[in-house]
Write an enzyme that holds these catalytic residues in place. Structure first.
Site, mmCIF file in Angstrom:
data_model
loop_
_atom_site.group_PDB
_atom_site.id
_atom_site.type_symbol
_atom_site.label_atom_id
_atom_site.label_comp_id
_atom_site.label_asym_id
_atom_site.label_seq_id
_atom_site.Cartn_x
_atom_site.Cartn_y
_atom_site.Cartn_z
ATOM 1 N N LYS A 67 0.856 -1.194 0.000
ATOM 2 C CA LYS A 67 0.000 0.000 0.000
ATOM 3 C C LYS A 67 0.886 1.236 0.000
ATOM 4 O O LYS A 67 1.720 1.410 0.881
ATOM 5 C CB LYS A 67 -0.912 -0.006 1.226
ATOM 6 C CG LYS A 67 -1.738 1.264 1.414
ATOM 7 C CD LYS A 67 -2.511 1.219 2.729
ATOM 8 C CE LYS A 67 -3.207 2.545 3.016
ATOM 9 N NZ LYS A 67 -3.895 2.534 4.330
ATOM 10 N N ASP A 101 -2.549 10.327 3.511
ATOM 11 C CA ASP A 101 -3.949 9.946 3.668
ATOM 12 C C ASP A 101 -4.674 10.937 4.563
ATOM 13 O O ASP A 101 -4.566 10.881 5.785
ATOM 14 C CB ASP A 101 -4.054 8.537 4.257
ATOM 15 C CG ASP A 101 -5.501 8.100 4.426
ATOM 16 O OD1 ASP A 101 -6.380 8.694 3.765
ATOM 17 O OD2 ASP A 101 -5.751 7.174 5.214
ATOM 18 N N LYS A 139 -10.146 13.034 7.952
ATOM 19 C CA LYS A 139 -9.695 12.780 9.313
ATOM 20 C C LYS A 139 -9.644 14.094 10.087
ATOM 21 O O LYS A 139 -9.523 15.170 9.510
ATOM 22 C CB LYS A 139 -8.295 12.145 9.310
ATOM 23 C CG LYS A 139 -8.197 10.807 8.605
ATOM 24 C CD LYS A 139 -6.758 10.327 8.582
ATOM 25 C CE LYS A 139 -6.590 9.068 7.753
ATOM 26 N NZ LYS A 139 -7.138 7.886 8.414
ATOM 27 N N ASP A 175 1.479 6.227 5.598
ATOM 28 C CA ASP A 175 0.534 5.324 4.949
ATOM 29 C C ASP A 175 1.101 4.702 3.672
ATOM 30 O O ASP A 175 0.439 3.886 3.038
ATOM 31 C CB ASP A 175 -0.775 6.061 4.652
ATOM 32 C CG ASP A 175 -2.002 5.207 4.904
ATOM 33 O OD1 ASP A 175 -1.881 4.205 5.635
ATOM 34 O OD2 ASP A 175 -3.080 5.546 4.394
ATOM 35 N N ASP A 191 -12.288 6.954 3.636
ATOM 36 C CA ASP A 191 -11.099 6.744 4.463
ATOM 37 C C ASP A 191 -10.733 5.263 4.562
ATOM 38 O O ASP A 191 -9.744 4.918 5.195
ATOM 39 C CB ASP A 191 -11.310 7.333 5.860
ATOM 40 C CG ASP A 191 -10.008 7.523 6.613
ATOM 41 O OD1 ASP A 191 -8.942 7.579 5.955
ATOM 42 O OD2 ASP A 191 -10.035 7.613 7.856
ATOM 43 N N GLU A 251 -9.565 3.587 2.107
ATOM 44 C CA GLU A 251 -9.019 3.627 0.745
ATOM 45 C C GLU A 251 -7.903 2.621 0.509
ATOM 46 O O GLU A 251 -7.658 2.204 -0.624
ATOM 47 C CB GLU A 251 -8.515 5.037 0.422
ATOM 48 C CG GLU A 251 -7.086 5.353 0.825
ATOM 49 C CD GLU A 251 -6.831 5.267 2.335
ATOM 50 O OE1 GLU A 251 -5.686 4.954 2.711
ATOM 51 O OE2 GLU A 251 -7.762 5.496 3.126
ATOM 52 N N ARG A 264 -7.604 -0.547 1.220
ATOM 53 C CA ARG A 264 -8.071 -1.828 0.671
ATOM 54 C C ARG A 264 -8.458 -1.697 -0.802
ATOM 55 O O ARG A 264 -8.417 -2.671 -1.540
ATOM 56 C CB ARG A 264 -9.241 -2.353 1.506
ATOM 57 C CG ARG A 264 -10.491 -1.517 1.438
ATOM 58 C CD ARG A 264 -11.438 -1.797 2.583
ATOM 59 N NE ARG A 264 -10.886 -1.337 3.856
ATOM 60 C CZ ARG A 264 -11.504 -1.494 5.035
ATOM 61 N NH1 ARG A 264 -12.663 -2.114 5.090
ATOM 62 N NH2 ARG A 264 -10.953 -1.045 6.149
#
Length: 447
Positions: free
Chosen positions: A218, A223, A230, A241, A300, A302, A304
């Protein structure tokens, strides 16, 4: 790190001494035989933690008598473990000798280490010094601020790092992703002014093997949460991230540098997740690379999404026989396992056993968590698509995310590593699992 070139007699020397357990003692003219602590003989994660804590306190030159450790194991019933002990010492040293990234005008001083060992172990020491160097490469990228590191820069960094190594690099740009119809990765990218990338680093060194191990990472370079933005402390540290992408790419370079006879490929899904005017919104429906439709419940969730397209690509386009993904996926991991263990999910018991052995050999603590069809059911309740990317249903959020990813593996065994609580500690990247992935790929070389 110096090998068999000790510092002056005034420098401290670390020797490993025998007792009911193993003790680590310092010896110096001004401070003889001062005990540092004890480490259980086969608890290598504890051994690693103790050594790192010890070395980080040192801001001077230090000799380490590795021969004393080897002799200690040879005299003990655990004589077969001394190779793992050597690996642990060397990777701990390389971790502590370097500050991979800093913008301080006066950087802090690190310990300098000289290792003393018999010539017959030089190759092993050099091999794991290289592994440690690529752990530090991952840490460097992890710690780099997101305004300096985004998808294009990430790709260039690895193109440069791999320029003299026997690897092949392929970069899928925005136009390529559109042609491939990677709707989930492109959907996450909609809010960013910077284009997405899919970076593929391939190392094929075993022509006699039909096995190909794919590491999928990933790579969300920042993010914000997207439209489900967030707040406060939840956004702090979101530059990390992209840790999974840095880790899997660094591992492949380590394998190539050490010429391990294995077949492995890294796939890094790279983009930002920002709330721009064109950003995807809750209730949008995107089509994944494998053709499944996914309703966006929460922007959020995202990670996956980008992983799903990358996992399918590894299975379909790269013909991977085993897939391991690494991702800072669910914040729940901090409540489940804290910073001690990395949570592991597996669709195959046999693959899990091999992975667990690799983690043990690497001295990295991992813990298997469950996958079950019941965890996926809340994501299948949507009346408009095949799946939702998340749900308000309580409980088992980390397992549910793993089950979502398994829907995109195209029948290939999948191990999912959720490093959300272990990727960074005290706002510093750890390069976690580089050593474990290296050991797992090396297992295939020995088949």
């Amino acid at each position: 790190m110096r090998i068999n070139k000790p510092f002056s007699d005034d420098s401290n020397t670390v020797v490993f001494v025998s007792s009911k357990t193993y003790g680590v003692k310092e010896e110096a003219a001004h401070n003889p035989n001062v005990e540092f602590g004890v480490v259980l003989p086969t608890d290598f994660p504890a051994f690693n933690r103790a050594l790192v804590q010890f070395l980080k306190r040192k801001k001077t030159k230090l000799n380490i008598n590795l021969d004393s450790l080897i002799e200690l194991y040879k005299k003990n019933e655990n004589s077969g473990c001394f190779h793992t002990a050597i690996k642990t010492v060397i990777t701990s040293v390389t971790f502590c000798e370097t500050t991979p990234f800093t913008m301080k005008t006066k950087p802090e001083k690190n310990v300098e280490v000289a290792v003393q060992c018999a010539v017959e172990y030089h190759n092993l020491v050099k091999e794991y010094e290289t592994v440690g160097e690529y752990v530090n490469l991952a840490r460097e990228l992890q710690d780099t601020p997101s305004d300096l590191l985004y998808s294009e820069v990430f790709v260039k960094h690895f193109e440069k790092a791999a320029s003299k190594l026997p690897v092949k690099i392929k970069v899928l740009k925005q136009s390529d992703l559109i042609k491939k119809k990677m709707g989930l990765l492109l959907g996450v990218n909609q809010g960013s002014e910077r284009e997405a990338r899919l970076l593929v680093i391939s190392y094929q060194a075993n022509k006699n093997s039909k096995e190909k191990l794919a590491f999928v990472g990933k790579g969300i370079t920042y993010d914000s949460g997207g439209m489900n933005i967030k707040t406060g402390d939840y956004m702090r540290g979101m530059k990390y991230d992209m840790s999974g992408a840095a880790i899997v790419c660094s591992t492949v370079l380590a394998l190539a540098k050490n010429k391990v006879k294995t077949n492995v490929v890294a796939v890094a899904a790279l983009t930002e997740n920002l709330p721009g005017a064109k950003a995807q919104r809750p209730d949008d429906i995107k089509i994944a690379y494998n053709g499944k439709s996914v309703e966006i419940d929460n922007t959020d969730a995202e990670g996956r999404l980008v992983l799903a397209d990358a996992i399918t690509y590894a299975a379909k386009d790269l013909a991977a026989t085993h897939i391991i993904d690494v991702a800072t996926l669910t914040g729940l991991m901090s409540y489940i396992l804290s910073t001690t263990y990395t949570g592991i999910f597996s669709t195959c018991d046999h693959q899990w056993e091999s992975f667990k052995k690799a983690a043990c050999s690497a001295g990295e603590p991992v813990w298997r968590l469950p996958m079950h069809p019941d965890y996926l059911k809340p994501l299948q309740l949507t009346k408009l698509a095949d799946l939702q990317n998340s749900t308000s249903a309580r409980g088992a959020g980390s397992s549910r995310a793993a089950c979502f990813l398994a829907e995109f593996r195209e029948g290939v065994s999948l191990i999912h590593c959720d490093i959300a609580s272990t990727a960074s500690i005290e706002n510093l990247g750890q390069g976690v699992l580089v050593r474990t992935l290296y050991e797992r790929a090396s297992q295939l070389a020995n088949k």
